[in-house]
Design an enzyme around this catalytic site. Structure first.
Site, short mmCIF file in Angstrom:
data_model
loop_
_atom_site.label_atom_id
_atom_site.label_comp_id
_atom_site.label_asym_id
_atom_site.label_seq_id
_atom_site.Cartn_x
_atom_site.Cartn_y
_atom_site.Cartn_z
N SER A 130 2.75 -25.81 42.89
CA SER A 130 2.61 -24.35 43.08
C SER A 130 2.31 -23.93 44.50
O SER A 130 1.44 -23.10 44.75
CB SER A 130 1.54 -23.79 42.15
OG SER A 130 1.94 -23.93 40.84
N SER A 131 3.08 -24.47 45.43
CA SER A 131 2.92 -24.01 46.81
C SER A 131 3.29 -22.53 46.93
O SER A 131 2.68 -21.80 47.71
CB SER A 131 3.78 -24.84 47.76
OG SER A 131 5.14 -24.80 47.34
N ASP A 176 0.36 -20.17 37.30
CA ASP A 176 0.12 -20.67 38.65
C ASP A 176 -0.68 -19.68 39.49
O ASP A 176 -1.62 -20.04 40.20
CB ASP A 176 1.46 -20.98 39.34
CG ASP A 176 2.30 -21.96 38.54
OD1 ASP A 176 1.78 -22.57 37.60
OD2 ASP A 176 3.51 -22.09 38.84
C1 GLA Z 1 6.22 -23.47 36.34
C2 GLA Z 1 5.94 -21.97 36.21
C3 GLA Z 1 4.74 -21.72 35.29
C4 GLA Z 1 4.88 -22.48 33.96
C5 GLA Z 1 5.24 -23.94 34.22
C6 GLA Z 1 5.52 -24.70 32.95
O1 GLA Z 1 5.15 -24.07 37.04
O2 GLA Z 1 5.67 -21.41 37.47
O3 GLA Z 1 4.60 -20.34 35.06
O4 GLA Z 1 5.82 -21.87 33.13
O5 GLA Z 1 6.36 -24.07 35.06
O6 GLA Z 1 4.37 -24.80 32.18
#
Ligand code: GLA
Length: 393
Positions: A130-131, A176
Protein backbone atom coordinates in the site's frame (compact mmCIF):
# COMPACT_ATOMS: atom_id res chain seq x y z
CA UNK A 1 17.01 -5.91 0.70
CA UNK A 2 16.57 -3.41 -2.10
CA UNK A 3 15.38 -0.75 0.21
CA UNK A 4 15.87 2.96 0.08
CA UNK A 5 17.82 3.99 3.16
CA UNK A 6 15.61 5.58 5.77
CA UNK A 7 16.21 9.30 5.96
CA UNK A 8 15.25 11.45 8.90
CA UNK A 9 12.73 14.28 8.86
CA UNK A 10 15.62 16.69 9.38
CA UNK A 11 17.31 15.40 6.20
CA UNK A 12 14.07 15.66 4.23
CA UNK A 13 13.56 19.21 5.52
CA UNK A 14 17.11 20.08 4.49
CA UNK A 15 16.52 18.78 0.96
CA UNK A 16 13.27 20.76 0.83
CA UNK A 17 15.06 23.93 1.95
CA UNK A 18 17.74 23.38 -0.71
CA UNK A 19 15.05 23.01 -3.42
CA UNK A 20 12.52 25.63 -2.36
CA UNK A 21 14.37 27.96 0.06
CA UNK A 22 12.03 27.53 3.06
CA UNK A 23 11.42 25.09 5.90
CA UNK A 24 8.48 22.72 5.32
CA UNK A 25 5.97 20.98 7.49
CA UNK A 26 6.27 17.19 7.15
CA UNK A 27 3.50 14.59 7.34
CA UNK A 28 3.86 10.85 7.20
CA UNK A 29 1.63 7.83 6.63
CA UNK A 30 2.53 4.13 6.75
CA UNK A 31 2.02 1.16 4.44
CA UNK A 32 0.21 -1.87 5.77
CA UNK A 33 0.14 -5.61 5.98
CA UNK A 34 -3.16 -7.44 6.22
CA UNK A 35 -3.05 -10.32 8.71
CA UNK A 36 -6.31 -11.84 7.49
CA UNK A 37 -9.51 -10.78 5.70
CA UNK A 38 -8.62 -10.57 2.02
CA UNK A 39 -10.98 -9.33 -0.70
CA UNK A 40 -13.62 -8.75 1.95
CA UNK A 41 -13.44 -4.95 2.25
CA UNK A 42 -15.36 -4.19 -0.96
CA UNK A 43 -17.92 -6.78 0.08
CA UNK A 44 -18.73 -4.70 3.19
CA UNK A 45 -16.95 -7.35 5.27
CA UNK A 46 -14.17 -7.52 7.86
CA UNK A 47 -10.40 -7.03 7.61
CA UNK A 48 -7.62 -7.31 10.18
CA UNK A 49 -4.53 -5.32 9.08
CA UNK A 50 -1.64 -3.58 10.86
CA UNK A 51 0.29 -0.50 9.82
CA UNK A 52 4.01 -1.21 9.25
CA UNK A 53 7.19 0.78 9.75
CA UNK A 54 7.62 1.69 6.07
CA UNK A 55 6.10 5.07 5.35
CA UNK A 56 5.63 7.84 2.84
CA UNK A 57 6.35 11.42 3.78
CA UNK A 58 5.10 14.65 2.28
CA UNK A 59 6.93 17.92 2.98
CA UNK A 60 4.95 21.05 2.18
CA UNK A 61 5.17 24.86 2.33
CA UNK A 62 2.85 27.54 0.94
CA UNK A 63 3.54 29.44 -2.31
CA UNK A 64 2.13 32.87 -2.97
CA UNK A 65 1.87 32.67 -6.77
CA UNK A 66 -1.05 30.20 -6.95
CA UNK A 67 1.08 27.38 -8.32
CA UNK A 68 1.35 23.80 -7.19
CA UNK A 69 4.87 22.37 -7.58
CA UNK A 70 5.30 18.64 -6.96
CA UNK A 71 8.70 16.96 -6.62
CA UNK A 72 9.78 13.52 -5.44
CA UNK A 73 13.03 12.15 -4.07
CA UNK A 74 12.40 8.92 -5.99
CA UNK A 75 11.26 10.16 -9.39
CA UNK A 76 13.00 12.77 -11.47
CA UNK A 77 9.79 13.95 -13.17
CA UNK A 78 8.49 17.08 -11.51
CA UNK A 79 5.15 18.76 -12.06
CA UNK A 80 3.91 22.32 -11.96
CA UNK A 81 0.28 23.39 -12.26
CA UNK A 82 -1.63 26.62 -11.91
CA UNK A 83 -4.16 25.95 -9.20
CA UNK A 84 -6.95 26.92 -11.58
CA UNK A 85 -5.77 24.29 -14.08
CA UNK A 86 -5.16 21.19 -12.01
CA UNK A 87 -6.18 18.16 -14.15
CA UNK A 88 -9.50 16.51 -13.31
CA UNK A 89 -8.27 12.94 -13.96
CA UNK A 90 -5.02 11.05 -13.76
CA UNK A 91 -1.99 12.08 -15.75
CA UNK A 92 -0.38 8.62 -15.50
CA UNK A 93 2.52 9.50 -13.18
CA UNK A 94 3.49 9.34 -9.50
CA UNK A 95 1.86 12.71 -8.87
CA UNK A 96 -1.63 11.23 -9.45
CA UNK A 97 -1.99 10.16 -5.82
CA UNK A 98 -1.15 13.67 -4.61
CA UNK A 99 -3.30 15.43 -7.22
CA UNK A 100 -6.21 13.05 -6.65
CA UNK A 101 -6.28 13.94 -2.98
CA UNK A 102 -6.10 17.65 -3.70
CA UNK A 103 -8.97 17.44 -6.18
CA UNK A 104 -11.05 15.37 -3.75
CA UNK A 105 -10.46 17.82 -0.90
CA UNK A 106 -11.64 20.61 -3.16
CA UNK A 107 -14.78 18.65 -3.99
CA UNK A 108 -15.68 18.60 -0.31
CA UNK A 109 -15.19 22.34 -0.01
CA UNK A 110 -11.57 22.76 1.09
CA UNK A 111 -10.11 25.83 -0.61
CA UNK A 112 -6.52 25.19 -1.55
CA UNK A 113 -3.68 27.64 -1.90
CA UNK A 114 -0.43 27.28 -3.84
CA UNK A 115 2.22 24.95 -2.46
CA UNK A 116 5.65 23.45 -2.89
CA UNK A 117 5.56 19.72 -2.20
CA UNK A 118 8.39 17.18 -1.85
CA UNK A 119 7.56 13.49 -1.52
CA UNK A 120 9.70 10.75 -0.01
CA UNK A 121 8.31 7.20 -0.27
CA UNK A 122 9.88 4.35 1.65
CA UNK A 123 7.09 1.80 1.23
CA UNK A 124 8.31 -0.62 -1.47
CA UNK A 125 6.31 0.21 -4.62
CA UNK A 126 4.23 -2.46 -6.38
CA UNK A 127 4.77 -5.02 -3.62
CA UNK A 128 1.24 -4.97 -2.19
CA UNK A 129 2.15 -3.01 0.94
CA UNK A 130 0.00 0.00 0.00
CA UNK A 131 2.55 2.58 -1.01
CA UNK A 132 -0.23 4.43 -2.84
CA UNK A 133 -2.53 4.64 0.20
CA UNK A 134 0.42 5.88 2.28
CA UNK A 135 1.13 8.65 -0.22
CA UNK A 136 -2.54 9.62 -0.41
CA UNK A 137 -2.96 9.84 3.35
CA UNK A 138 0.27 11.81 3.91
CA UNK A 139 -0.78 14.18 1.09
CA UNK A 140 -4.23 14.63 2.62
CA UNK A 141 -2.77 15.62 6.00
CA UNK A 142 -0.34 17.99 4.27
CA UNK A 143 -3.02 19.79 2.23
CA UNK A 144 -5.44 19.88 5.15
CA UNK A 145 -2.82 21.50 7.37
CA UNK A 146 -1.79 24.01 4.71
CA UNK A 147 -5.38 25.07 4.16
CA UNK A 148 -6.63 24.97 7.75
CA UNK A 149 -9.01 22.04 7.17
CA UNK A 150 -9.64 19.27 9.63
CA UNK A 151 -11.52 15.98 9.29
CA UNK A 152 -11.73 13.01 11.61
CA UNK A 153 -9.31 10.27 10.52
CA UNK A 154 -11.98 7.82 9.27
CA UNK A 155 -13.20 10.57 6.95
CA UNK A 156 -9.65 11.26 5.76
CA UNK A 157 -9.44 7.55 4.89
CA UNK A 158 -12.71 7.76 2.92
CA UNK A 159 -11.58 10.86 1.04
CA UNK A 160 -8.32 9.14 0.08
CA UNK A 161 -10.20 6.04 -1.06
CA UNK A 162 -12.45 8.28 -3.15
CA UNK A 163 -9.36 9.91 -4.70
CA UNK A 164 -8.05 6.49 -5.70
CA UNK A 165 -11.44 5.31 -6.99
CA UNK A 166 -12.42 8.36 -8.99
CA UNK A 167 -9.18 10.18 -9.85
CA UNK A 168 -6.67 7.34 -10.18
CA UNK A 169 -9.38 4.91 -11.36
CA UNK A 170 -8.50 1.94 -9.11
CA UNK A 171 -11.67 0.54 -7.53
CA UNK A 172 -10.09 -0.43 -4.22
CA UNK A 173 -11.87 -0.92 -0.90
CA UNK A 174 -11.33 1.10 2.28
CA UNK A 175 -8.81 -1.14 4.08
CA UNK A 176 -5.48 0.38 3.02
CA UNK A 177 -6.36 4.02 3.59
CA UNK A 178 -8.11 3.25 6.87
CA UNK A 179 -5.22 1.37 8.47
CA UNK A 180 -2.75 3.97 7.21
CA UNK A 181 -4.79 6.62 9.05
CA UNK A 182 -5.66 4.71 12.21
CA UNK A 183 -3.02 2.01 12.80
CA UNK A 184 -1.43 1.76 16.24
CA UNK A 185 1.98 0.43 17.23
CA UNK A 186 1.85 -3.12 18.53
CA UNK A 187 -1.78 -3.63 17.47
CA UNK A 188 -3.84 -5.13 14.70
CA UNK A 189 -7.04 -3.29 13.74
CA UNK A 190 -10.25 -5.19 13.16
CA UNK A 191 -12.38 -3.10 10.82
CA UNK A 192 -16.02 -3.49 9.88
CA UNK A 193 -15.84 -2.11 6.34
CA UNK A 194 -19.56 -1.27 6.28
CA UNK A 195 -19.95 0.73 9.48
CA UNK A 196 -16.25 1.64 9.81
CA UNK A 197 -16.44 0.60 13.47
CA UNK A 198 -13.09 -0.77 14.54
CA UNK A 199 -11.31 -2.42 17.44
CA UNK A 200 -7.58 -2.55 18.19
CA UNK A 201 -6.21 -5.90 19.31
CA UNK A 202 -2.68 -6.16 20.76
CA UNK A 203 -0.23 -8.43 18.95
CA UNK A 204 1.87 -10.23 21.56
CA UNK A 205 5.41 -8.90 21.94
CA UNK A 206 6.67 -12.41 21.51
CA UNK A 207 5.85 -12.50 17.76
CA UNK A 208 6.86 -10.60 14.63
CA UNK A 209 5.20 -10.11 11.27
CA UNK A 210 7.64 -11.40 8.69
CA UNK A 211 6.83 -10.00 5.27
CA UNK A 212 8.30 -11.78 2.25
CA UNK A 213 8.27 -10.08 -1.13
CA UNK A 214 8.00 -12.45 -4.11
CA UNK A 215 9.42 -9.61 -6.23
CA UNK A 216 6.52 -10.16 -8.66
CA UNK A 217 4.98 -6.77 -9.22
CA UNK A 218 1.29 -7.02 -8.36
CA UNK A 219 0.24 -3.91 -10.23
CA UNK A 220 -0.33 -5.83 -13.42
CA UNK A 221 -3.42 -7.28 -11.78
CA UNK A 222 -5.81 -4.31 -11.99
CA UNK A 223 -8.10 -6.06 -14.46
CA UNK A 224 -8.39 -9.21 -12.36
CA UNK A 225 -9.17 -7.16 -9.23
CA UNK A 226 -12.07 -5.44 -10.94
CA UNK A 227 -13.25 -8.77 -12.35
CA UNK A 228 -13.40 -10.25 -8.83
CA UNK A 229 -15.43 -7.29 -7.64
CA UNK A 230 -17.88 -7.77 -10.50
CA UNK A 231 -18.16 -11.50 -9.77
CA UNK A 232 -19.03 -10.77 -6.14
CA UNK A 233 -21.69 -8.30 -7.26
CA UNK A 234 -23.13 -10.91 -9.58
CA UNK A 235 -23.27 -13.36 -6.67
CA UNK A 236 -25.24 -10.84 -4.62
CA UNK A 237 -27.63 -10.24 -7.50
CA UNK A 238 -28.38 -13.93 -7.92
CA UNK A 239 -28.65 -14.69 -4.20
CA UNK A 240 -30.95 -11.72 -3.69
CA UNK A 241 -33.67 -13.67 -5.51
CA UNK A 242 -33.92 -15.83 -2.39
CA UNK A 243 -32.69 -13.29 0.16
CA UNK A 244 -34.09 -9.94 -0.96
CA UNK A 245 -32.61 -8.08 2.03
CA UNK A 246 -28.97 -8.62 1.11
CA UNK A 247 -26.85 -5.69 -0.07
CA UNK A 248 -23.42 -7.30 -0.17
CA UNK A 249 -21.77 -10.68 0.46
CA UNK A 250 -21.33 -9.46 4.03
CA UNK A 251 -25.03 -10.20 4.52
CA UNK A 252 -24.78 -13.78 3.30
CA UNK A 253 -23.97 -16.86 5.42
CA UNK A 254 -21.99 -19.92 4.45
CA UNK A 255 -25.07 -22.25 4.57
CA UNK A 256 -26.97 -19.85 2.29
CA UNK A 257 -24.21 -20.01 -0.33
CA UNK A 258 -24.07 -23.80 0.00
CA UNK A 259 -27.82 -24.13 -0.36
CA UNK A 260 -27.73 -22.29 -3.67
CA UNK A 261 -24.56 -23.87 -5.04
CA UNK A 262 -26.44 -25.22 -8.05
CA UNK A 263 -28.13 -21.86 -8.74
CA UNK A 264 -24.81 -20.06 -9.03
CA UNK A 265 -22.36 -20.39 -11.94
CA UNK A 266 -19.37 -22.36 -10.64
CA UNK A 267 -16.95 -19.42 -10.64
CA UNK A 268 -19.42 -17.21 -8.79
CA UNK A 269 -20.03 -19.97 -6.25
CA UNK A 270 -16.28 -20.20 -5.58
CA UNK A 271 -15.90 -16.42 -5.16
CA UNK A 272 -18.87 -16.21 -2.81
CA UNK A 273 -17.62 -19.19 -0.79
CA UNK A 274 -14.27 -17.49 -0.26
CA UNK A 275 -15.75 -14.19 0.89
CA UNK A 276 -18.27 -15.64 3.35
CA UNK A 277 -15.72 -18.06 4.86
CA UNK A 278 -13.05 -15.36 5.01
CA UNK A 279 -15.37 -13.11 7.01
CA UNK A 280 -15.89 -15.97 9.47
CA UNK A 281 -12.14 -16.51 9.69
CA UNK A 282 -11.54 -12.85 10.51
CA UNK A 283 -13.99 -12.96 13.41
CA UNK A 284 -12.46 -16.14 14.72
CA UNK A 285 -8.92 -14.83 14.35
CA UNK A 286 -9.80 -11.82 16.51
CA UNK A 287 -10.83 -14.20 19.29
CA UNK A 288 -7.69 -16.29 18.78
CA UNK A 289 -5.42 -13.24 19.00
CA UNK A 290 -7.24 -11.89 22.06
CA UNK A 291 -6.86 -15.19 23.88
CA UNK A 292 -3.22 -15.61 22.81
CA UNK A 293 -4.05 -18.70 20.75
CA UNK A 294 -1.38 -18.21 18.08
CA UNK A 295 -1.70 -21.78 16.90
CA UNK A 296 -5.32 -21.18 15.90
CA UNK A 297 -4.48 -17.80 14.41
CA UNK A 298 -1.82 -19.48 12.25
CA UNK A 299 -4.25 -22.16 11.12
CA UNK A 300 -6.72 -19.49 10.08
CA UNK A 301 -4.00 -17.71 8.08
CA UNK A 302 -3.20 -20.96 6.29
CA UNK A 303 -6.88 -21.62 5.57
CA UNK A 304 -7.21 -18.07 4.23
CA UNK A 305 -4.34 -18.69 1.82
CA UNK A 306 -5.85 -21.93 0.55
CA UNK A 307 -9.17 -20.21 -0.01
CA UNK A 308 -7.54 -17.33 -1.89
CA UNK A 309 -5.58 -19.81 -3.98
CA UNK A 310 -8.34 -22.32 -4.79
CA UNK A 311 -11.62 -20.40 -4.54
CA UNK A 312 -10.81 -16.77 -5.19
CA UNK A 313 -7.93 -17.60 -7.53
CA UNK A 314 -5.80 -14.56 -6.80
CA UNK A 315 -2.60 -16.32 -5.77
CA UNK A 316 0.22 -17.32 -8.14
CA UNK A 317 3.12 -19.77 -8.29
CA UNK A 318 5.50 -17.38 -6.54
CA UNK A 319 3.09 -16.59 -3.68
CA UNK A 320 2.29 -20.27 -3.14
CA UNK A 321 6.01 -21.11 -3.17
CA UNK A 322 6.76 -18.35 -0.65
CA UNK A 323 4.00 -19.57 1.68
CA UNK A 324 5.33 -23.14 1.40
CA UNK A 325 8.88 -21.90 2.02
CA UNK A 326 7.80 -20.66 5.45
CA UNK A 327 5.82 -23.75 6.43
CA UNK A 328 7.38 -25.95 9.07
CA UNK A 329 10.22 -23.55 9.90
CA UNK A 330 10.87 -23.13 13.64
CA UNK A 331 8.70 -20.53 15.35
CA UNK A 332 6.33 -20.03 12.38
CA UNK A 333 2.64 -20.15 13.32
CA UNK A 334 1.31 -19.61 9.83
CA UNK A 335 1.57 -17.59 6.66
CA UNK A 336 -0.49 -16.42 3.72
CA UNK A 337 -0.50 -14.05 0.77
CA UNK A 338 -1.41 -10.53 1.81
CA UNK A 339 -3.09 -7.75 -0.19
CA UNK A 340 -4.72 -8.05 -3.59
CA UNK A 341 -2.61 -11.00 -4.84
CA UNK A 342 -1.06 -12.00 -8.21
CA UNK A 343 2.34 -11.19 -6.73
CA UNK A 344 3.43 -8.91 -3.93
CA UNK A 345 4.05 -10.27 -0.46
CA UNK A 346 3.25 -13.00 2.02
CA UNK A 347 2.87 -12.36 5.76
CA UNK A 348 4.00 -14.86 8.39
CA UNK A 349 3.42 -14.85 12.12
CA UNK A 350 6.73 -15.92 13.65
CA UNK A 351 8.14 -16.06 17.19
CA UNK A 352 10.38 -13.03 17.72
CA UNK A 353 13.30 -15.19 18.80
CA UNK A 354 13.12 -17.17 15.54
CA UNK A 355 12.29 -14.30 13.19
CA UNK A 356 15.77 -13.50 11.85
CA UNK A 357 16.60 -17.17 11.22
CA UNK A 358 13.18 -17.62 9.59
CA UNK A 359 13.81 -14.63 7.31
CA UNK A 360 17.13 -16.06 6.17
CA UNK A 361 15.83 -19.57 5.61
CA UNK A 362 12.67 -18.56 3.80
CA UNK A 363 14.70 -16.40 1.42
CA UNK A 364 17.06 -19.32 0.69
CA UNK A 365 14.21 -21.74 0.07
CA UNK A 366 12.43 -19.30 -2.23
CA UNK A 367 15.61 -18.53 -4.18
CA UNK A 368 16.33 -22.22 -4.63
CA UNK A 369 12.89 -22.80 -6.20
CA UNK A 370 12.17 -19.59 -8.07
CA UNK A 371 15.68 -18.37 -8.82
CA UNK A 372 15.00 -14.89 -7.46
CA UNK A 373 16.34 -13.29 -4.28
CA UNK A 374 13.33 -12.02 -2.29
CA UNK A 375 13.23 -9.08 0.11
CA UNK A 376 12.24 -10.24 3.58
CA UNK A 377 11.28 -7.79 6.31
CA UNK A 378 10.93 -8.56 10.01
CA UNK A 379 8.24 -6.09 11.08
CA UNK A 380 6.16 -5.04 14.04
CA UNK A 381 2.86 -3.17 13.88
CA UNK A 382 3.46 0.58 13.68
CA UNK A 383 1.54 3.82 14.26
CA UNK A 384 -0.73 5.39 11.67
CA UNK A 385 -0.39 8.76 9.96
CA UNK A 386 0.59 12.00 11.64
CA UNK A 387 2.66 15.15 11.64
CA UNK A 388 6.43 14.65 11.84
CA UNK A 389 7.62 18.22 11.74
CA UNK A 390 5.37 21.19 12.24
CA UNK A 391 7.61 23.74 10.53
CA UNK A 392 8.48 25.63 13.71
CA UNK A 393 12.13 24.48 13.63
C1 GLA B 1 -5.98 -4.24 -2.34
C2 GLA B 1 -7.02 -3.15 -2.14
C3 GLA B 1 -7.76 -3.33 -0.81
C4 GLA B 1 -8.27 -4.78 -0.65
C5 GLA B 1 -7.16 -5.78 -0.96
C6 GLA B 1 -7.64 -7.20 -0.95
O1 GLA B 1 -4.95 -4.06 -1.38
O2 GLA B 1 -6.42 -1.88 -2.15
O3 GLA B 1 -8.83 -2.42 -0.73
O4 GLA B 1 -9.39 -5.01 -1.46
O5 GLA B 1 -6.55 -5.52 -2.20
O6 GLA B 1 -8.04 -7.57 0.33
Amino acid sequence: MNLKPHISSAELAQDFKARFGVQPKIFSAPGRVNLIGEHTDYNDGFVFPSAIEFKSRVAIAPRMDGKLVLQSQEFSEQFEFDLGQVPGTKVGAWCDYVLGVLVTLREVGVTTSGADVLVRGEVPIGSGLSSSAALEVASALAFMSLNGASFPMPQVAKLCQRAENTFVGAHVGIMDQFISCLGKAGQALLLDCRSLDYRLVPIPDSVRLVICNTMVNHENAGGEYNKRRAECEEGVKILAKWYPGIRALRDVTRPQVQEHASDLPEVIYKRCSHVVSENERVMESEMALKSGDLRRFGELMKASHRSLRDLYEVSCYELDTMVEAGEGLPGCWGGRMTGGGFGGCTVNLVNASDAEAFAKRVAERYREKVGVQPDVFVCSAADGAGVERDGSV
